[in-house]
Design an enzyme around this catalytic site. Sequence first.
Site, PDB file in Angstrom:
ATOM      1  N   GLY A 312       0.843  -1.102   0.174  1.00 35.78           N
ATOM      2  CA  GLY A 312      -0.009  -0.017  -0.028  1.00 35.78           C
ATOM      3  C   GLY A 312       0.857   1.148  -0.002  1.00 35.78           C
ATOM      4  N   GLU A 313       0.439   2.358   0.762  1.00 36.22           N
ATOM      5  CA  GLU A 313       1.146   3.644   0.677  1.00 36.22           C
ATOM      6  C   GLU A 313       1.106   4.091  -0.715  1.00 36.22           C
ATOM      7  OE1 GLU A 313       4.959   3.264   2.497  1.00 36.22           O
ATOM      8  OE2 GLU A 313       4.056   1.988   4.326  1.00 36.22           O
TER       9      GLU A 313
END
Length: 346
Positions: A312-313
């Site tokens: 993610g991120e």
Amino acid sequence: MSQELKWLHEPAPVPDEAARRAAIAHQAQLIKPPGALGRLETLAVDFAGYQGRAQPQLNHLAVRVFGADHGIAQRGTSRFPQAVTSVMLRMFCEGGAAINVLSREHDANFAAINLGCVVPAQHPDLIDELIAPSTADFSRESAMTESQLQRALLAGQRQAVECDCFVGGDMGIGNTASAAAMFAALFTLDVADITGRGTGIDDAALKHKIELIESALELHREALHSPLEILRTLGGFEIAALTGAFIASAQRGTPVLVDGFMATAAAAIAVAVNPSVKPWLLFAHQSDESGHLLALECLGVKPLLSLNMRLGEGTGAVLAVSVIKQALALHNSMFTFSEAGIPVED
């Protein structure tokens, strides 16, 4: 539909077809067999259409990571406590997370946005869009109120800044359960097919997660009649903010690189709400989250990369920026047959 949400349906511009045709014609003159660079060629043509010029550039990247906690996490859907969300938001501001390292490689305009954490998140550089400490537990009630949904969407809209390409990342313990539930509702999928292990839960926790989502879909069955209601009932503040950011970026003529499982859930809602957004979305990578390939297939899109990532991120999306830059460099800097003095048969 409330007045506050009418902006979501304003059409995005159509990519410039004349610039696309010019880029295709330029590709045909480069010293290579036609199509030999594969997807790199189509990326250059896409960016020509986005920018309205035959030789596009990608110099200004914007990266925004939206963080929020999820009520469903209290039911044991993650290996990690919700305190991790606020810790990671602080790490984003201090520059030590994976997304920071990758963003610095492109001198990106980076910011992290706090929409609500169970453990309050604080840092001078953290953008405060606080809505509530977390969404409600969607296995028992709707995740958001109408007002909370509006605020999250608008928080995303405000981050659709001027740039050559926008990347939206996510951080939120429990958010894979929300994304899986949204995909199951939006595409009428079997919950077991779309639900994965998220942070690495074991078989028993995965079974529990699937059962929670199945019971939630039954609980909210009458409410799941529109994409925005699916988002309100099952989603997260950060997923709603990503949805708003993707729609607003497309409306201003900015291409979006969509990251992994959660970002794809936001993109799916964005396209369902406003189909004119879809040409402006490029799907960066296939996440290692087990349901992501199925979600991409439901959207009818092909990712640029497949690196078994599930962080993610926005990390997979920023990695794809490097590929796009190389595609544009090849398009803009290779010799043509004429420049190389190579005769070409008619």
